[in-house]
Design an enzyme around this catalytic site. Structure first.
Site, PDB file in Angstrom:
ATOM      1  N   ASP A  60       0.801  -1.248  -0.092  1.00  0.00           N
ATOM      2  CA  ASP A  60      -0.105   0.216   0.066  1.00  0.00           C
ATOM      3  C   ASP A  60       0.664   1.507   0.069  1.00  0.00           C
ATOM      4  OD1 ASP A  60       0.519  -0.488   2.689  1.00  0.00           O
ATOM      5  OD2 ASP A  60      -0.545   1.132   3.209  1.00  0.00           O
ATOM      6  N   ASP A  63       5.818   0.689   3.436  1.00  0.00           N
ATOM      7  CA  ASP A  63       6.171  -0.782   4.032  1.00  0.00           C
ATOM      8  C   ASP A  63       5.697  -1.713   3.244  1.00  0.00           C
ATOM      9  OD1 ASP A  63       7.128   0.875   6.173  1.00  0.00           O
ATOM     10  OD2 ASP A  63       5.416   0.731   7.431  1.00  0.00           O
ATOM     11  N   TYR A 211      -4.964   0.758  10.617  1.00  0.00           N
ATOM     12  CA  TYR A 211      -4.409   1.392   9.450  1.00  0.00           C
ATOM     13  C   TYR A 211      -5.494   1.878   8.248  1.00  0.00           C
ATOM     14  CZ  TYR A 211      -0.690  -0.798  11.701  1.00  0.00           C
ATOM     15  OH  TYR A 211       0.216  -0.954  12.645  1.00  0.00           O
ATOM     16  N   GLU A 457       5.451   9.688   3.390  1.00  0.00           N
ATOM     17  CA  GLU A 457       5.126   8.353   2.626  1.00  0.00           C
ATOM     18  C   GLU A 457       4.402   8.542   1.632  1.00  0.00           C
ATOM     19  OE1 GLU A 457       3.596   5.663   5.611  1.00  0.00           O
ATOM     20  OE2 GLU A 457       4.008   4.022   4.535  1.00  0.00           O
TER      21      GLU A 457
END
Ligand code: NAG
Ligand code: NAG
Ligand code: NAG
Ligand code: NAG
Ligand code: NAG
Length: 484
Positions: A60, A63, A211, A457
């Protein structure tokens, strides 16, 4: 629009490399096709413990988790971008790669749906995953699977996956009709599963709450039915989004922010197509009225976004970026700008000259200006003078929170000892070209630091959204009136 052509051409290519190569757990046997030298095969065993091949799909973000809800949304947005702006992608030579990126996800989704009422919605355990900072090619930690089913339902993730497959079935209809049929079959089964066994996946699989927690599934049901209507023209889906479930789930008259969690605004705009392009033939009066309510809500969304409209939202940075959340701030302006661009193109194509916002009138060109303003901001016209799209412009993030990008290919570190690379003061050795990072604070400052996952990110859905927006800005042209 020539200027945008120049901007978009390298961007799209980079972005597509990103979505195709950077995030996916690809198994590139033929390295000729691997245009990212620092990526190789990874996660080839995903799914094996339950006899499935879940080696495709995409991580996604920075990570190494495969999360079903944002992954499916990424696919739906890539499909939508292709369906509306495929001709423009083609004009800059990006259509084939975009389709390949999409198929890399839909192949995963097909395999993640082994029987009508079972859908695998996650590969990997975030707690285990976050104990590591490693290249995906060398990861060894366990990658457990999570499913939704009749006893533990997951309406939003099943419906979003149905939307992804229904929209993708239209994309592949001409080039691969058996694949189109396969996707449509899965989409219909998943929609039935989502609707018949209603329950939030956040409750069934509480691990996702930290998440990708869902705020509700009514929007995904409508979104999936809207896509299924576009893919099949089956009146039962139209009836579903209008009379049957619209009153309960549509939030007519209340604009909301389009995101991986909330599909209301996307549904409003997608359904406006029907009304604006005169597609109501054969519909009941009630259906027509409900479709008008979707269209009216789209107008309210547009009026809220246009900066000088009487109903303009105040959720903006001082220099005009739509700003809703500190975490991954750019997702909302980019998603909003994509919808605005679509609406402006629907108006031009259908010959609707103006949008009325509480006393003020806007032309399609006025509305398009807003979309351009958000794209410009992202690309560097902002107080920091930084491009939030990695690899684009003179100044862009150099410490992106992305494992593969931050670790040298020849490093011999693994899981835990790999944190030396996250914490290293050195620039990322591998440039995550095409990644769209989280973006600025409300005060427009931004910290380019590797542990700043709030701002730095990248995510696959951000990338799918910016592909749609930038593709639409390649040139001004009419859009297709029907996807079928
Ligand atoms: C649903 O999934 C859970 C968790 O994997 C499992 O324990 C349960 O047996 C499944 N239910 C059905 C009906 O397959
Ligand atoms: C259609 O898609 C299927 C499934 O991925 C694939 O096996 C097949 O080769 C494709 N056919 C064409 C003509 O691309
Ligand atoms: C997840 O969302 C639900 C509402 O859908 C809410 O009740 C719950 O508190 C949320 N969980 C977290 C961790 O935010
Ligand atoms: C890895 O490659 C870089 C760049 O080529 C080189 O400077 C470095 O010494 C190499 N490190 C190891 C451990 O081989
Ligand atoms: C901008 O906002 C962030 C987050 O709220 C804050 O940490 C930072 O100090 C602010 N910067 C300035 C210059 O005000």
């Amino acid at each position: 629009m020539e200027v945008l052509f120049i901007i978009v051409n390298p961007l799209c290519r980079n972005m597509l490399m990103l979505s195709k190569l950077l995030y996916n757990s690809s198994r590139f046997r033929n390295l000729v096709n691997n245009r990212i030298s620092w990526r190789g095969d990874s996660a080839l065993q995903d799914g094996r413990v339950e006899g499935l091949d879940l080696s495709k799909g995409m991580y996604d973000a920075g990570d190494l988790m495969k999360f079903g809800l944002p992954m499916a949304f990424t696919a739906t947005m890539l499909s939508w971008a292709i369906l509306e702006y495929g001709d423009r992608m083609d004009a800059v030579n990006q259509l084939g790669d975009t389709r390949d990126s999409l198929k890399w996800i839909t192949d995963f989704l097909v395999n993640a749906h082994p029987s009508p009422n079972v859908l695998y919605i996650q590969v990997g355990d975030p707690e285990l995953d976050h104990m590591c900072w490693e290249r995906p090619e060398v990861m060894t930690e366990e990658r457990p699977l999570f499913q939704v089913n009749t006893s533990l339902p997951g309406t939003e993730v099943a419906a979003e996956t149905a939307a992804a497959m229904a929209s993708a079935s239209i994309v592949f209809r001409k080039s691969n009709s058996s694949y189109c049929d396969l996707l449509l079959m899965h989409a219909q089964q998943l929609f039935t599963f989502a609707d018949s066994y209603r329950g939030s996946y956040s409750i069934s699989v509480p691990q996702v709450q930290k998440y990708y927690n869902s705020s509700g599934y009514g929007d995904e049901l409508l979104w999936a039915a809207a896509w299924l209507y576009h893919a099949t023209r089956d009146q039962s889906y139209l009836k579903y989004v209008t009379e049957l479930s619209g009153p309960q789930f549509a939030n007519w008259g209340s604009p909301s922010w389009f995101s991986w969690d909330d599909k209301h605004a996307g549904t409003q705009v997608l359904l406006s197509r029907i009304n604006m392009f005169g597609g109501e033939k054969g519909m009941t009066d009630k259906e027509v009225i409900y479709l008008e309510m979707y269209r009216k809500t789209s107008e309210a969304i547009m009026c809220g976004l246009l900066p000088d409209s009487p109903t303009a939202t105040s959720s903006r940075t001082p220099s005009g970026l739509i700003w809703i959340s500190q975490f991954n701030a750019l997702q909302h302006p980019v998603a909003s700008a994509f919808l605005v661009l679509l609406y402006s193109d629907y108006m031009s194509t259908s010959g609707i000259p103006t949008l009325y916002c509480s006393g003020k009138l806007y032309t399609p060109a006025d509305i398009r200006e807003f979309a351009i303003s958000q794209a410009d901001y992202v690309l560097g016209y902002n107080p920091m003078e930084i491009s939030y799209l990695v690899g684009y412009g003179n100044d862009y993030p150099l410490y992106v929170h992305h494992r593969g990008s931050s670790i040298p290919v020849n490093a011999t570190t693994g899981c835990g000892d790999g944190f030396v690379w996250r914490d290293s003061p050195d620039l990322n050795p591998n440039v995550a070209t095409g990644a769209l990072v989280g973006g600025p604070f409300l005060n427009e400052s931004y910290i380019d630091s590797r542990d700043n996952y709030m701002q730095n990110e990248p995510t696959t859905y951000n990338s799918a959204l910016i592909v749609g927006l930038l593709s639409g800005l390649v040139r001004t042209a009419s859009v297709v009136e029907s996807f079928t």
